[in-house]
Design a protein around this motif. Sequence first.
Motif, short mmCIF file in Angstrom:
data_model
loop_
_atom_site.label_atom_id
_atom_site.label_comp_id
_atom_site.label_asym_id
_atom_site.label_seq_id
_atom_site.Cartn_x
_atom_site.Cartn_y
_atom_site.Cartn_z
N ALA A 284 37.01 39.59 53.29
CA ALA A 284 37.73 38.33 53.04
C ALA A 284 36.74 37.17 52.92
O ALA A 284 36.92 36.26 52.08
CB ALA A 284 38.74 38.06 54.15
N ILE A 285 35.69 37.19 53.75
CA ILE A 285 34.67 36.14 53.68
C ILE A 285 33.87 36.26 52.39
O ILE A 285 33.56 35.25 51.74
CB ILE A 285 33.75 36.23 54.91
N GLN A 286 33.53 37.49 52.00
CA GLN A 286 32.83 37.70 50.73
C GLN A 286 33.64 37.16 49.56
O GLN A 286 33.10 36.50 48.65
CB GLN A 286 32.58 39.20 50.53
N LYS A 287 34.95 37.44 49.57
CA LYS A 287 35.85 36.97 48.50
C LYS A 287 35.88 35.45 48.47
O LYS A 287 35.84 34.83 47.39
CB LYS A 287 37.25 37.54 48.74
N LEU A 288 35.95 34.83 49.65
CA LEU A 288 35.99 33.37 49.74
C LEU A 288 34.71 32.76 49.17
O LEU A 288 34.75 31.79 48.40
CB LEU A 288 36.17 32.94 51.20
N VAL A 289 33.56 33.32 49.53
CA VAL A 289 32.27 32.83 49.04
C VAL A 289 32.19 32.94 47.53
O VAL A 289 31.76 32.00 46.83
CB VAL A 289 31.11 33.60 49.71
N LYS A 290 32.61 34.07 47.01
CA LYS A 290 32.53 34.30 45.56
C LYS A 290 33.41 33.32 44.80
O LYS A 290 33.00 32.77 43.75
CB LYS A 290 32.95 35.73 45.25
N GLU A 291 34.63 33.06 45.30
CA GLU A 291 35.56 32.18 44.61
C GLU A 291 35.17 30.71 44.71
O GLU A 291 35.57 29.90 43.86
CB GLU A 291 36.98 32.39 45.16
N LEU A 292 34.39 30.34 45.73
CA LEU A 292 33.99 28.95 45.92
C LEU A 292 32.60 28.64 45.37
O LEU A 292 32.15 27.49 45.42
CB LEU A 292 34.03 28.59 47.42
#
Length: 368
Positions: A284-292
């Motif tokens: 979930a953190i990886q996804k957040l970083v990628k999207e931001l």
Amino acid sequence: MFQKIADQLSRFFVGGLFIFSGLIKLNDPVGTKIKLEEYFEVFASDFGSFFHWFIPYSLEIAMFLIVLELVLGVAVLIYYRMNLTSIMLLLLMVFFTFLTFYSAYFNKVTDCGCFGDAIKLTPWESFTKDVILMFPVLHLFWYRKKYQSVFYSKEGHIIIASFTALFLFLGVYAIRHLPFIDFRAYRIGNNIPEQMQPQEQPIIEYVFEKDGEEVASQKFLPATEGYTYKSSRVLNEDKTMAKITDYAVTDVDGNDVTQLTFEGVKLLFIIGDVNKASTANIEAIQKLVKELEGKVNMMVLTSSTSEQFEAFRHEHQLAVPYFFTDATVLKTIIRSNPGITLWKNGTVVDMWHHNDTPEASTILELAQ
């Protein structure tokens, strides 16, 4: 008549204080865990290294002590099995009184954590509180066999079991998310640079002697008028200290970049010790970083070494620049490893436990 009054005063004072103290700690079991780790480190140094064995189980011990304190508070209020309850109360008070005396006399642990971060007591204030509390506890212990339970045996068992289950649920919830009420200086709404400034300017009282009499003044009186300086003290010393005194951030080259964290919008990922960091929600953190990426300025604050964090971020594909901060500071900022907090011009906008990792849309909306 006097004994009945003493019985009721002791019952409500002890029960109320135990519940009040326990609820504050139940709000933040991780904070109690950190305090226990501090005690175990001190005891390992002073009494024997075997105390290090308790450190990995600090959270479990913290939860046990918190729930025990709360259940004993409820038990004494309803006079539940007072023979056993009063004995456990006395044993717990002897234990805590020893801890607070040891901390105060040897200046080992400057804050006992009796009331978490809500009410800060000096070591001697903590010890004095325990000594005062010991008197009603001893009263309850002395007359323990004369008390009749407020409820029948079965009802009493149900009440104690129900409260025990409730306290366990609330404690586990606070651990898996964040404290219900945040009493720390890094709480939502606080401006960190302001918290790093003294609350008030010092007010100094000077003591002089003139014609054999002492004269107190907040101005320095001249010797030419017959005043002889004797001593001075700061009247508002407790308010001259900044609430945050140890927040500092450095880059991989050792340069101070603390001010950088206060500039504009910063999404901070708090990953203290990578060896203890949970990876349960790393996707979930990886996804957040990628999207931001390219939309919000992101930083990782860690207390691990450069080598340790390089290995961690490559393993988990976290393409975020990292910086170094003291481990204790990171534990104070957020009770989660990893944790996420959004700052805007140094003001804490929001924070999340890794179990509650937000969506990118939430961050972008808050960052506006």
